[in-house]
Design a protein around this motif. Structure first.
Motif, PDB file in Angstrom:
ATOM      1  N   ASN A   1      -8.822  -2.971  -3.402  1.00 17.31           N
ATOM      2  CA  ASN A   1      -8.967  -2.602  -5.062  1.00 17.31           C
ATOM      3  C   ASN A   1      -9.993  -1.399  -5.193  1.00 17.31           C
ATOM      4  O   ASN A   1      -9.940  -0.393  -5.832  1.00 17.31           O
ATOM      5  CB  ASN A   1      -9.284  -3.733  -5.833  1.00 17.31           C
TER       6      ASN A   1
ATOM      7  N   ASN B   1      -1.202  -4.753 -13.135  1.00  9.71           N
ATOM      8  CA  ASN B   1      -1.139  -5.726 -11.936  1.00  9.71           C
ATOM      9  C   ASN B   1      -1.468  -7.049 -12.070  1.00  9.71           C
ATOM     10  O   ASN B   1      -2.516  -7.594 -12.687  1.00  9.71           O
ATOM     11  CB  ASN B   1      -2.408  -5.101 -11.133  1.00  9.71           C
TER      12      ASN B   1
ATOM     13  N   GLU C   1       2.563  -6.719  -1.920  1.00 10.51           N
ATOM     14  CA  GLU C   1       1.465  -7.395  -1.410  1.00 10.51           C
ATOM     15  C   GLU C   1       1.642  -8.687  -0.495  1.00 10.51           C
ATOM     16  O   GLU C   1       2.647  -9.433  -1.036  1.00 10.51           O
ATOM     17  CB  GLU C   1       0.427  -7.941  -2.391  1.00 10.51           C
TER      18      GLU C   1
HETATM   19  C1  DGJ Z   1      -3.768  -9.727  -5.551  1.00  6.44           C
HETATM   20  C2  DGJ Z   1      -4.064  -8.576  -6.568  1.00  6.44           C
HETATM   21  O1  DGJ Z   1      -2.924  -8.082  -6.903  1.00  6.44           O
HETATM   22  C3  DGJ Z   1      -5.030  -7.515  -5.508  1.00  6.44           C
HETATM   23  O2  DGJ Z   1      -5.154  -6.636  -6.221  1.00  6.44           O
HETATM   24  C4  DGJ Z   1      -5.984  -8.204  -4.849  1.00  6.44           C
HETATM   25  O3  DGJ Z   1      -6.840  -8.727  -5.862  1.00  6.44           O
HETATM   26  C5  DGJ Z   1      -5.654  -9.553  -3.964  1.00  6.44           C
HETATM   27  N1  DGJ Z   1      -4.810 -10.438  -4.696  1.00  6.44           N
HETATM   28  C6  DGJ Z   1      -6.744 -10.108  -3.353  1.00  6.44           C
HETATM   29  O4  DGJ Z   1      -6.260 -10.832  -2.558  1.00  6.44           O
END
Ligand code: DGJ
Length: 542
Positions: free
Chosen positions: A44, A181, A342
């Protein structure tokens, strides 16, 4: 006779990134050509160019072609209406200098439920920019989605970002944009501010009712059952149509979050029509809405998100849980291509990437915190991404067709060979996750206990059926035998097997593998500890 004046022969502008339908799936086209995102999402607080500059060598070594990077609302609009683009420009310049692409994450009204990236002029003016409230009436650090002022301020900033991209990013370094997000209501499933309470008693929007009526057979089961159990009504308030309770609270909130996102996304797309999506934090097992961040773009809410936010091209999961396959499958639908912004940056990332591209025809895959990846997972991810890069033309060609599969252990404790079918051909796959043991001559594939201190390695790959009896395998730690469909009396043998690699989609032979390396024609083996690509030709006999 006409003569050509080269000074007037303008190079055509690169076309906008877009999605196109291919078979039962979709492909992302970048400059008109299929593009698989081999991504990594940075942490981040790593999105400032001065900080990020030193990490691009790592991204290249990982064989990435795309960096997934945040854009912070509070930094780009520190004063209302006055924008600062140096961070965005720096990201674009650095990516462009490396020949890489960017997926930009709009950290706007919500980041992991909270409104921590809202500018100070928003945070400090709760009269104008109201908060969500809990059941006791206490204000939360979450901008309420039931405020046009909140929504319009976010939309204006997002539109300014896309307008700026239209001006400076003429070659489309930025290929996708994530809107917000990990939206989600927590610690309670429902916003209780006055505007939310009013909206809860209002009629369920007619377009959602129409969707329920027209798509009964394909609604997510959770939504269909909730609606039918409450009587299948076609008019009424949220609790009247779906029954009272926390699950209806979540449906209601999902609708309003999605409408807000739709407004923001549409404002951006009016400036530059890039493909957009929103991501979800997945729920832990056996938790209720509010115990997990409720109402985000979760698979059981996909109908709501699709109806309320048609400007999004898809919704995405952030998959950190070990059951990657199950979550990836839930987001893989003809109307929702899989993109994983992610994922865990672990040894398993290599396996998960193979599953995403091979079995789900994913647009892309991207472990999180990529600039801090450790050596062992980095080596494995680089190996997997190298295989995917080489196979990309084939993967794109077979996207959405039943001629391709990702090969990963279906369950951790897989006792029998994993059976994978590609049309009339059956593959029996076993996975070798341990470092290669010292083998005695002639013993290729022992299955006995291994010393406990051996290094854990990934085992997985992608198989593509390139002809009736020809397949290409890329991956690591696989042993595969072949059989015909049960109806056939044929036996399948190996005609030839070769190791090689692809350069610009063209096969380059390295060596034949027709002796020990295929157990004298009994199986194909991608050895543990080394990523390889093999092409195999089969034949049938009786
Ligand atoms: C998920 C979030 O979308 C990310 O920005 C970050 O905070 C991660 N979790 C951390 O594990």
């Amino acid at each position: 006779m006409a003569c050509t004046d080269s000074s007037t022969t303008a190079t055509p502008a690169p076309s906008l990134p877009r999605l196109e339908r291919h078979g039962s799936a979709s492909r992302l086209l970048v400059d008109g050509r299929p593009f698989l995102v081999r991504g990594g999402e940075i942490g981040n607080s790593s999105g400032e160019p001065g900080y990020l500059a030193e990490h691009w060598d790592t991204f290249e070594a990982l064989q990435m072609n795309t960096v997934v990077a945040p854009v912070y609302w509070d930094q780009v609009e520190p004063v209302e209406g006055s924008f600062a683009w140096s961070m965005v420009d720096g990201l674009i310049d650095q990516a462009r200098a490396r020949g890489m692409h960017l997926v930009l994450l709009w950290f706007g009204s919500w980041k992991n439920s909270m409104s921590c990236y809202a500018p100070a002029w928003v945070k400090t003016d709760p009269e104008r920019f109201p908060r969500s409230r809990d059941a006791h009436g206490r204000a939360l650090e979450i901008l309420t989605p039931f405020s046009e002022e909140n929504r319009d301020a976010d939309a204006r900033a997002f539109a300014a970002l896309l307008r700026h991209l239209a001006e400076v990013d003429v070659d489309h370094t930025v290929i996708l944009v994530q809107v917000e997000n990990e939206i989600g209501m927590i610690p309670e499933a429902r916003d209780r501010c006055a505007a939310a309470e009013r909206a809860y008693g209002e009629p369920v929007p007619p377009e959602l009712i129409a969707h329920l009526q027209e798509n009964g057979g394909t609604l997510t089961p959770e939504l269909r059952i909730r609606w039918q159990d409450a009587g299948g009504r076609v008019a009424g308030s949220w609790p009247e149509v779906f029954g009272p309770g926390v699950w209806t609270d979540e449906l209601f909130m999902a609708w309003h979050f999605a409408r807000y996102v739709q407004h923001v996304a549409a404002a951006g797309k009016a400036e530059l029509d890039l493909p957009m999506y929103t991501n979800a934090a997945l729920p832990r097992p056996a938790t209720l809405p509010g115990q997990y961040p409720a109402a985000g773009p979760l698979p059981h809410l996909i109908d709501i998100w699709q109806v309320a936010a048609p400007s999004l091209s898809f919704i995405s999961p952030d998959i950190y849980f070990p059951d990657f396959v199950q979550w990836a499958d839930r987001y893989t639908r003809p109307d929702n291509p899989l993109f994983v912004p992610e994922a865990l940056r672990s040894i398993e990332a290599a396996e998960n990437a193979f599953y995403a591209y091979g079995s789900c025809s994913a647009i892309g895959f991207s472990p999180f915190g990529i600039e801090t990846i450790e050596e062992a997972p980095a080596t494995m991810l680089a190996g997997a991404y190298d295989v995917v890069a080489q196979l990309s033309p084939l993967i794109s060609e077979h996207t959405g067709h039943p001629t391709m599969a990702g090969l990963v252990k279906p369950v951790e404790d897989q006792r029998f060979p994993h059976r994978v079918t590609l049309g009339d051909l059956a593959l029996n796959v076993t996975y070798e996750r341990m470092a290669a043991p010292a083998l005695a001559d002639g013993v290729i594939n022992e299955s006995g206990d291994r010393p406990r201190d051996e290094t854990r390695l990934p085992a997985g790959g992608i198989v593509i059926r390139t002809g009736a009896d020809e397949l290409v395998f890329g991956g690591i730690g696989l042993v595969v035998t072949f059989g015909p469909s049960p109806a056939s009396e044929d036996t399948i043998g190996i005609l030839s097997c070769e190791e090689g690699h692809f350069v610009d989609g063209v096969w380059q032979h390295i060596r034949w593998l027709n002796g020990d390396q295929t157990h004298q024609g009994r199986h194909l083996r991608l050895e543990p500890g080394r990523f390889t690509i093999q092409r195999i030709r089969l034949y049938r006999y009786r």
